[in-house]
Design an enzyme around this catalytic site. Structure first.
Site, PDB file in Angstrom:
ATOM      1  CG  ASP A 245      -6.402   3.313  -1.487  1.00  0.00           C
ATOM      2  OD1 ASP A 245      -5.278   2.623  -1.769  1.00  0.00           O
ATOM      3  OD2 ASP A 245      -6.918   2.275  -0.678  1.00  0.00           O
TER       4      ASP A 245
ATOM      5  CB  CYS B 252      -0.676   0.288   1.193  1.00  0.00           C
ATOM      6  SG  CYS B 252      -0.596  -0.075   2.982  1.00  0.00           S
TER       7      CYS B 252
ATOM      8  CG  HIS C 147      -4.422   1.001   3.453  1.00  0.00           C
ATOM      9  ND1 HIS C 147      -3.763   0.024   2.503  1.00  0.00           N
ATOM     10  CD2 HIS C 147      -5.702   1.892   2.873  1.00  0.00           C
ATOM     11  CE1 HIS C 147      -4.295   0.242   1.446  1.00  0.00           C
ATOM     12  NE2 HIS C 147      -5.485   0.806   1.319  1.00  0.00           N
TER      13      HIS C 147
END
Length: 632
Positions: free
Chosen positions: A278, A196, A255
């Site tokens: 994202d 991530c 995250h």
């Protein structure tokens, strides 16, 4: 009749314009201008001079600035700054990871434009794609999809396993430039591997290069709710070991995503500004692995039916956690926790190396009436299935039994509310890699009765996405407590016990499941430990001046009590090194400390950062950084 003008030469005044538009670090020979700002060009005519009042030259330009930030310090940080920090670790131990964004480095602008041309949108309908490129909403969705490679030849392959032998361990990266240049050099073949923070960092580079204000955000204890009911289910056995989740719900230790600043004319008034983007491929959105832009304000207010993917973003910061005991083929509800998910949401401060906590941008204070009201509003919107096209196609909500739904009147049920006994872990030392882990279990009897407890303890490694590995340590404690008495139970996990079971994420989860004699109730307590390495020390020897030789000393050590091999030191820094510097170190003896000196010639002035990483066969990401000002 006066003859028409014939243009002989057009001078785009690239050097002057680029300075005025703050694009001179990208190029001085190509015209690169920003939206909403005037620029100059000069026309030279072949046949005669321009005559005011007689000749007219009309230019038509449309440069509406949908990404305008009023604050100059914010523009400097979120568009111009080419280095920063990505926050990692866990909510009790937050550490900055230095990153070289390098959006102004050589060829990066061309690679970013190539990335847009490789998108599925451009491949299917190039005319429409180009016509929409003035929209930051559209561009952000294209970039979000192209940074991962799940649907196309995007920049990065994701890997959340333990085998990175055919690529680069995600923890080793410390800059976007090497990744983007490798993608370009290999004919746009996805680079192996990312997780991530790597997806978010490369996204930040691309978006800042394209002129869209962008920052990197870390959410600690981040929810991944696969079925859209805003409940993350966690399963434990009677030893306290967390089990693989059959529904694939999970809480990530942390995250990382992006926020991009833009107007949202496609949404009701008031939802512009910072938007969640994202690029980590978790679920699909309109058939592609991308996420956002989702208005941060919409997330805070529970407006989960607004485009794009707001429901999924809401669950990452606001889902509730349900703990279940699995025993004898049955599931027993242990407790529901409303505050586990979404902690210490962090980003780098403006023109500072400090951390900004922006949790209040995403949610009202945990435990407040407003927070529960927003949660229930979001839950009702999901259950009603309003505007299903704006929700993720693979994350449709399922009905939630009333017994599982939180209410405003009943706060989350904690184990101590039932059995009147509190359990808590406390570390006795800093959890350093290579050292034994010493901690105690604190047991407190809050009732007027004696309590006889049996507590099963276990430790297991976790992957970054919350996936558990097999337990490597177990213990059982029998604790008798007098009324209102507190006791401690000492524990130790030796380096030899955990070293061979540790993942590259360096995460250990310790759990305790307690039960009172002659009572069916259970008490669950857990703690995540992130093992720390000593940092690399970087010393700049002498004054740093553009186009003058500069010596840089890098000091590093082996923190382990065993020999490590295949050591490689990597150093980079925009404006100081034109490419990554890789030095083969070879073998480092136990606890050996070493240093080396690198020579370079800085080629850009101003505030810069040097990043370093040391990897070996035993560890992958001992890092360090230093800031340096380069004078003219």
């Amino acid at each position: 009749m006066v003859e028409g003008l014939e243009v002989a030469l057009t001078d785009l005044q690239s050097s002057w314009n680029n300075v005025q538009h703050h694009t001179d670090e990208i190029s001085s020979s190509r015209l690169l201008v920003r939206r909403g700002q005037a620029f100059n060009i000069t026309l030279y005519f072949r046949n005669r001079a321009f005559q005011p009042g007689l000749d007219n030259i009309i230019f038509v330009t449309e440069t509406e600035d949908a990404v305008y930030l009023e604050s100059e310090p914010q523009r400097q940080e979120y568009v111009m700054n080419d280095y920063g920090f990505i926050y990692q670790g866990n909510k009790n131990w937050i550490r900055p990871c230095p990153w070289n964004y390098g959006q102004f480095e050589e060829n990066i602008i061309d690679i970013c434009l190539e990335l847009l041309d490789k998108s599925l949108n451009f491949q299917i309908d190039p005319a429409t794609d180009c016509a929409l490129r003035g929209s930051p909403v559209y561009i952000s969705r294209v970039v979000s999809a192209m940074i991962n490679s799940n649907d196309d030849n995007g920049v990065l392959n994701g890997n959340w396993g333990e085998n990175y032998s055919d690529g680069t361990n995600p923890t080793e990266w410390m800059g976007s430039v090497a990744i983007l240049k490798q993608w370009h050099a290999t004919g746009c073949q996805p680079v192996r591997y990312g997780q991530c923070w790597v997806f978010a960092a490369v996204t930040c580079t691309v978006m800042r290069c394209l002129g869209i204000p962008t920052r990197v955000i870390t959410n600690f204890n981040s929810g991944h709710d696969t079925d859209g009911n805003l409940i993350i289910d966690e399963y434990y056995d009677n030893t306290g070991r967390i089990l693989e989740n059959k529904k694939k719900d999970s809480v990530w230790n942390f995250h990382v995503w992006n926020e991009c600043w833009m107007a949202r004319n496609d949404l009701p008034p008031g939802f512009g500004g910072w938007q969640v983007l994202d690029a980590t491929p978790q679920e699909t959105s309109n058939g592609l692995y991308c996420c956002g832009p989702a208005s941060v304000r919409a997330i805070k207010e529970g407006e989960v039916d607004l485009n794009y993917d707001t429901a999924f973003a809401f669950s990452m910061v606001n889902a509730d956690c349900m703990a279940w005991l699995v025993f004898g083929g049955k599931e027993q509800k242990l407790h529901q926790d409303t505050s586990t998910v979404g902690n210490f949401i962090s980003t780098k401060s403006i023109q500072s190396d400090e951390r900004d906590d922006i949790t209040e941008n995403y949610k009202y204070r945990e435990g407040s009436l407003q927070e529960r009201q927003v949660f229930l509003k979001a839950l009702q919107k999901l259950k009603a299935g309003r505007s299903p096209g704006s929700l993720r196609t693979e994350s449709q909500p399922r009905s939630v039994p009333l017994s599982d739904s939180p209410s405003l009147a009943t706060p989350s049920l904690q184990p101590s509310d039932v059995v009147q006994v509190s359990l808590k872990f406390q570390l006795l030392d800093s959890p350093d890699m290579g050292q034994d882990i010493r901690f105690v279990l604190l047991a407190l009897n809050m009732s007027p009765q004696f309590k006889d407890l049996r507590v099963n303890l276990s430790a297991q490694s976790l992957l970054h996405d919350g996936s558990p590995l097999l337990p490597f340590w177990q213990d059982t404690a029998f604790i008798t407590l007098s009324p209102e008495e507190a006791k401690t139970y000492p524990c130790k996990i030796t380096y030899s016990q955990y070293s061979q079971y540790l993942s590259t994420d360096k995460l250990i989860r310790i759990s305790a499941l307690g039960e009172e004699k002659n009572s069916p109730e259970k008490i669950l307590v857990k703690k995540i430990i992130t093992l720390a390495y000593p940092s690399i020390v970087i010393n700049v020897l002498g004054a740093a001046i553009v186009n003058q030789p500069l010596s840089i000393q890098v000091v590093f050590s082996n923190p382990l009590s065993e020999q490590v091999e295949d050591c490689v030191l990597t150093v980079e820094g925009s404006g100081l090194f034109r490419r990554q510097q890789r030095v083969l170190i070879g073998v480092l003896k136990p606890h050996h400390r070493a240093s080396l000196t690198l020579e370079t010639i800085p080629f850009k002035s101003g505030q810069r950062q040097i990043q370093a990483n040391l990897r070996s066969n035993k560890f992958k990401d001992i890092k360090g950084y230093t800031n340096v000002y380069i004078g003219l």
